[in-house]
Write a protein that holds these residues in place. Structure first.
Motif, PDB file in Angstrom:
ATOM      1  N   LEU A   1     -22.983  49.405  58.461  1.00 11.86           N
ATOM      2  CA  LEU A   1     -21.653  49.228  57.875  1.00 11.86           C
ATOM      3  C   LEU A   1     -21.310  50.389  56.946  1.00 11.86           C
ATOM      4  N   ALA A   2     -22.341  50.938  56.283  1.00 13.04           N
ATOM      5  CA  ALA A   2     -22.113  52.089  55.409  1.00 13.04           C
ATOM      6  C   ALA A   2     -21.651  53.299  56.228  1.00 13.04           C
ATOM      7  N   LEU A   3     -22.178  53.437  57.440  1.00 14.10           N
ATOM      8  CA  LEU A   3     -21.746  54.535  58.313  1.00 14.10           C
ATOM      9  C   LEU A   3     -20.275  54.365  58.722  1.00 14.10           C
ATOM     10  N   VAL A   4     -19.862  53.094  58.915  1.00 12.06           N
ATOM     11  CA  VAL A   4     -18.449  52.828  59.243  1.00 12.06           C
ATOM     12  C   VAL A   4     -17.568  53.266  58.070  1.00 12.06           C
ATOM     13  N   LEU A   5     -17.953  52.868  56.865  1.00  7.99           N
ATOM     14  CA  LEU A   5     -17.178  53.215  55.667  1.00  7.99           C
ATOM     15  C   LEU A   5     -17.178  54.725  55.417  1.00  7.99           C
TER      16      LEU A   5
ATOM     17  N   THR B   1     -10.128  58.877  57.366  1.00  6.12           N
ATOM     18  CA  THR B   1      -9.041  58.003  56.899  1.00  6.12           C
ATOM     19  C   THR B   1      -8.218  57.358  58.009  1.00  6.12           C
ATOM     20  N   SER B   2      -8.612  57.523  59.267  1.00  4.24           N
ATOM     21  CA  SER B   2      -7.867  56.912  60.364  1.00  4.24           C
ATOM     22  C   SER B   2      -8.543  55.618  60.791  1.00  4.24           C
ATOM     23  N   LEU B   3      -7.889  54.500  60.458  1.00  2.00           N
ATOM     24  CA  LEU B   3      -8.450  53.190  60.755  1.00  2.00           C
ATOM     25  C   LEU B   3      -8.601  52.982  62.264  1.00  2.00           C
ATOM     26  N   TRP B   4      -7.629  53.452  63.036  1.00  2.00           N
ATOM     27  CA  TRP B   4      -7.649  53.265  64.473  1.00  2.00           C
ATOM     28  C   TRP B   4      -8.821  53.987  65.134  1.00  2.00           C
ATOM     29  N   SER B   5      -9.026  55.228  64.777  1.00  2.00           N
ATOM     30  CA  SER B   5     -10.105  55.998  65.423  1.00  2.00           C
ATOM     31  C   SER B   5     -11.475  55.424  65.070  1.00  2.00           C
ATOM     32  N   ILE B   6     -11.627  54.967  63.822  1.00  2.00           N
ATOM     33  CA  ILE B   6     -12.923  54.394  63.403  1.00  2.00           C
ATOM     34  C   ILE B   6     -13.177  53.068  64.102  1.00  2.00           C
ATOM     35  N   SER B   7     -12.145  52.229  64.213  1.00  2.00           N
ATOM     36  CA  SER B   7     -12.339  50.929  64.878  1.00  2.00           C
ATOM     37  C   SER B   7     -12.656  51.122  66.362  1.00  2.00           C
ATOM     38  N   ASP B   8     -12.043  52.115  66.985  1.00  2.00           N
ATOM     39  CA  ASP B   8     -12.352  52.417  68.388  1.00  2.00           C
ATOM     40  C   ASP B   8     -13.774  52.949  68.541  1.00  2.00           C
TER      41      ASP B   8
END
Length: 1010
Positions: free
Chosen positions: A854-858, A865-872
């Motif tokens: 989860l720390a890597l996600v954050l 700062t792009s929520l879409w690219s990180i969630s994908d």
């Protein structure tokens, strides 16, 4: 001189010019004491009026030049003659009533000194009044004869005709000398004006400038006070200024209150400031009553108020909504949600504050006020959704907060808004409150259930609970029947697109599927309805995702449909809610959380099934959902339809006819975590110091009221003693021996850090260990190590790592970052084996491994700062990633407070302060000042920045009309709320800085003296 006679003699000086403003209004009950006339002056000094005059004219003040704007008083012989006649008449009457005074009038001194007119004889030391600079210099010369020998030796001054508007210096006392022959008023006026005109000012230019500036400031202040006194007619609107009623009408569009609201506000318990719980159905208008009571506390009693709401989104919505009231009525609105909020709050000397908080932040705020002995500044605590006392760990925190307020400050009033409960008396006993209940709904609600193709009306009086109403009349093809066996399309097309509809679904995936399925069978004319507005909404959704758009929304929005659940980002949810409220969208497929959140009513509410997830509906959940049916001011009736299967029929009968659920204390929830946390904070805040005192406090909790039901195996006293022992074993408190038999309880350093940081007791020792280990090799050239330390422990169980993704991201880390991962217990070899599907012999700490994932996600989110690219990239929903981010920012704030109490962690303070800021907003640095404003999300911040509104000051000073033209797809109401919120935030920051300046410049009370 006889006072009674003196009061009857009134003379008016006629003003030729009307340019000078009246001074009477300038003295009100707001006037400082030293600026008001004394009681002696009121009773002894006569007012001057012309005989036979029907209208009274105002006399000029000593602050006004006698010659500016007036004809020459010296040349007005008729006036002077009248003045002499009146004065002689007054002298004669005084002699008649007071023989000793008559003798003193005709007696002359050896030096033939003359006294002032009888109208100014009793003025206390008029020579020391506030005078224009020329007169001030003249009187200085009189006091010092060496400067002007032989001039001004007589005890004369400019006659203070308007004495009540220019009071004497109160610190000096006037000693009345023996009566002498009086100089007539005519002579006195002539002499005073001639000496004023002939005396040169010896006051410096600087002094004159200061005097002018001060006069201007006083004039402005007096005008403000005048306007307040005129508008502040405390009483017309339930004890509030009529301005409040006007604001409610203008800002909320509410013309009048419902009868129940008026009755509630007129209750004796409200007027006597007793605690009150009032219960009404959903959408009954409970919130407005609470807001009026808050305004009374802030404006009339001049006390701070605390409003506790269940969710962050509700806090932000309420801050936006009340900011305009704060600006207009001159009080502060402060947000305490997520990582926002200062502990303790800024102590304001003038303005009062309304703190709007979540349940958790409200508890921390109360703790900080107790610690600084400032809880008595809170005059009112309002709790929305009081029944959340029965909601697990959050209910325990709410109970702790209210119990502390009740125990420490008996004068604080507590108002609770609640759904109808089966055991409301328990809550009454806990809060020592009265209860007001009403079943009012602004729109009639009709409840139905659907079984197969028949609709039944819910009627608990019926033997079967259901009364047949009608058959569904909709032609289904075989394909449609297969896709929609529950006839949802038939139910929704009866109301949309002209009216609105909500469909509550059991799961998030079901929401998306239902919305997509309905669109597939809707007619093409749905595409034409508000086509332009729907195209605008799609463009805004795409912009909010930095060019990305949810494929489901892309299909459904053109038909006027959307889904709403926690998988959407905050920006997306806000856009969907606004579009639904404005009628652009006519149907939302949503989860039960929407019913508990923002108020989005509908003509028809459909419950897809009687389940939330895999759990059967509770009655409170059912009532909350169906309560959204019916839009006040639009619909005459609201409908709810529960779709049920034959197997659930009996359970649904019980659901719709069962009595309301009961609310029970949750201090013993999850291994008595709430009880342990409460006792720890009681000892840490010095509320209690002994076992006996802790036991005494516990007798005032909801748990004590419900001890018979909640404490089956052990008594509350035994549970309390056991909890104290557990806290000792954890090293959070210690017992110190005292002279008395009973030892004194005291928190340890770790215990103090735990309760001040609001850290879960389950994780406090793990957090301490992680922070200590981190100091041994803290990685400073990357945020990854710090991000790992503030990744919430309670989020770890909500996501399982995708090992291939884990390994891919791990290999992209720098050498230093990989070394850090190995240090905390996650070597690359372990991740590689898991990704390859190989077994791992050495067991690893699952908490550490999953937490690093989860720390890597954050960490990725902070860099891009792009929520879409990180969630994908991590195959997570956008909503989960955003929830993770907001939870991390809140926990980072907790860890910061935790480290501030432990000297060994001093190095973390500055680092975590900056990290909290970055996690809170997670945008480009230049957008952060704009996103501090309540309700401004990333997409809107970008729009504002590109339109030229780059700072908080830009927004605070913006014109909403211009803002609407500059920013695309921004409505006037939204623009006004943004500007009001920005003004409030700017004002809050400015006043905080001013308070800091005042504290620095304040003279220490303990300053050593000789």
């Amino acid at each position: 001189m006889n006072v009674d006679v003196d009061n009857t003699r009134e003379i008016v000086v006629k003003r030729v010019s009307s340019q000078k403003r009246a001074r009477d209004a300038e003295r009100s009950h707001f006037t400082p004491a030293k600026k008001r006339p004394s009681a002696v002056e009121h009773s002894t000094v006569a007012q001057i009026r012309t005989e036979g005059s029907t209208a009274t004219e105002q006399c000029c003040s000593d602050h006004e030049d006698f010659f500016d704007g007036y004809d020459s008083i010296m040349g007005d012989s008729s006036f002077l003659a009248k003045l002499d006649d009146v004065e002689l008449k007054a002298e004669h009457e005084n002699v008649c009533f007071d023989p000793p005074a008559a003798k003193s009038i005709i007696k002359h001194s050896r030096d033939d000194d003359l006294t002032d007119s009888i109208f100014t004889e009793d003025f206390p030391d008029t020579s020391l009044r506030d005078l224009p600079s020329s007169q001030l210099a003249f009187h200085q010369d009189v006091a010092n004869p060496k400067r002007q020998p032989g001039v001004g030796m007589e005890n004369t001054s400019t006659p203070d005709i308007k004495h009540s508007k220019q009071p004497p210096v109160p610190a000096l006392h006037h000693k009345k000398t023996a009566s002498k022959a009086r100089r007539s008023m005519t002579d006195q006026l002539k002499k005073a004006m001639l000496e004023n005109a002939g005396t040169s000012s010896k006051v410096s230019k600087t002094a004159q400038h200061k005097e002018a500036v001060m006069s201007e400031e006083i004039s402005v202040a007096m005008q403000v006070f005048e306007s307040v006194s005129m508008e502040g007619d405390l009483g017309p609107f339930f004890g509030l200024p009529s301005k409040v009623k006007d604001l409610i009408m203008r800002l909320k569009g509410i013309q009048d209150l419902y009868d129940w609201q008026k009755a509630c506000l007129d209750l004796d318990s409200v007027k006597q400031r007793k605690n009150l719980i009032y219960s009404l159905p959903t959408s009954g208008g409970k919130t407005l009553v609470a807001e009026i009571l808050i305004f009374k506390e802030l404006l009339c009693r001049k006390m701070d108020a605390l409003l506790i709401l269940p969710y962050v989104a509700l806090v932000q919505e309420k801050v936006r909504g009340l900011a305009s009231f704060g600006i207009e009525l001159d009080f502060m609105v402060e947000e305490y949600a997520g990582s926002k909020g200062k502990f303790p709050p800024v102590k304001r000397r003038t303005k009062k504050s309304l703190y709007i908080t979540t349940i958790e932040k409200g508890h921390s705020l109360v703790n900080s006020l107790i610690e600084t002995n400032r809880l008595d500044s809170i005059g009112l605590v309002v709790v929305d959704e009081l029944h959340m006392l029965g909601d697990g760990s959050r209910g325990a925190i709410l109970e702790m907060t209210l119990a502390k307020v009740l125990y420490i400050n008996k004068n604080t009033q507590i108002i609770g808004m609640s759904a109808t409960l089966g055991n409301i008396r328990d809550l009454q006993r806990f809060l020592k409150a009265e209860n007001y209940t009403n079943d009012f709904r602004p729109v009639e609600l009709k409840e139905y259930v659907k079984l197969r193709d028949s609709i039944y009306e819910v009627d608990p009086k019926e033997e079967q609970c259901f009364k047949f109403s009608r058959l569904l009349d909709f032609k289904y093809s075989s394909g449609m029947q297969k896709m929609d066996p529950d006839h949802i399309i038939a139910l929704v097309t009866e109301v949309i697109p002209q009216q609105s509809c909500l469909i509550f679904c059991a799961t998030k995936k079901n929401c998306e599927n239902v919305a997509a399925m309905i669109c597939r069978y809707l007619e093409k004319n749905f595409l034409v309805h508000k086509q332009k507005e729907k195209a605008t909404l799609l463009a805004e959704l795409k912009n909010s995702g930095n060019g990305s758009l949810c494929p489901v929304l892309q299909k459904t929005v053109p038909y006027g449909l959307a889904y709403h659940h926690s998988g959407l980002t905050s920006d997306e949810r806000k856009l969907v809610e606004e579009a639904y409220s404005s009628g652009v969208l006519c149907l939302l497929a949503c989860t039960s959380t929407l019913a508990a959140g923002v108020n989005l009513p509908a003509r028809r509410v459909i419950l897809r099934s009687p389940y939330v997830g895999v759990d059967f509906l509770k009655r409170s959940q059912y009532k909350q959902m169906v309560g959204r049916a019916g839009r006040a001011g639009i619909d005459s009736v609201g409908e709810s339809i529960l779709i049920l299967q034959e197997k659930d029929k009996e359970m649904v009968k019980n659901l719709v006819s069962a009595p309301m659920e009961k609310c029970y204390s949750n201090l013993l929830h999850d291994g008595s975590k709430g009880l342990l946390s409460l006792i720890l904070s009681l000892i840490g805040l010095n509320i209690t110091r002994t076992v006996e005192q802790v036991t005494d406090f516990m007798s005032g909790t909801l748990l004590s009221v419900q001890e018979t039901q909640a404490c089956q195996q052990k008594s509350l006293k035994e549970l309390t003693v056991d909890s104290i022992e557990v806290l000792k074993q954890k090293g959070l408190i210690e017992a110190l021996s005292t002279i008395t038999d009973e030892p004194s309880l005291q928190v340890t350093r770790l215990g103090k850090a735990t309760y001040k940081g609001s850290v879960d007791l389950s994780y406090c020792d793990i957090l301490y260990r992680d922070l200590s280990k981190g100091l041994e090799g803290l990685l400073l050239n990357s945020f990854l190590h710090l991000v790992y330390l503030v990744t919430p422990y309670d989020m770890v169980s909500q996501s399982k790592p995708d090992w291939m993704l884990y390994f891919t991201q791990f290999t992209k880390l720098s050498t230093a970052e990989q070394k850090m991962a190995t240090t905390i217990g996650v070597p690359e070899s372990f991740v590689a084996r898991k990704a390859a599907g190989q077994s791992v012999r050495k067991s690893m700490d699952a908490l550490v491994v999953n937490r690093l994932y989860l720390a890597l996600v954050l960490y990725s989110l902070l860099r891009e700062t792009s929520l879409w690219s990180i969630s994908d990239r991590f195959q997570l929903t956008r909503g989960f990633v955003q929830t993770l981010l907001s939870s991390a920012s809140a926990f980072c704030s907790c860890v910061l407070h935790f480290t501030e109490e432990l000297e060994e962690f001093w190095a973390y303070k500055a680092l975590l302060t900056e990290l909290t800021r970055r996690l809170t907003y997670c945008v480009q640095t230049e957008l952060i000042p704009l996103m501090e404003v309540a309700g401004v999300m990333e997409f809107r911040a970008k729009q504002l920045y590109n339109a030229g509104y780059k700072t908080l000051a830009h927004l605070a000073n913006a014109d909403p009309n211009v803002l609407v033209k500059k920013v695309e797809n921004l409505f006037k109401r939204q623009a006004s709320q943004i500007v009001a919120s920005a003004k409030m935030l700017l004002q809050e920051k400015a006043e905080a800085l001013q308070e800091e300046v005042d504290d620095l410049l304040m003279l220490p009370v303990d300053l050593p003296s000789v």
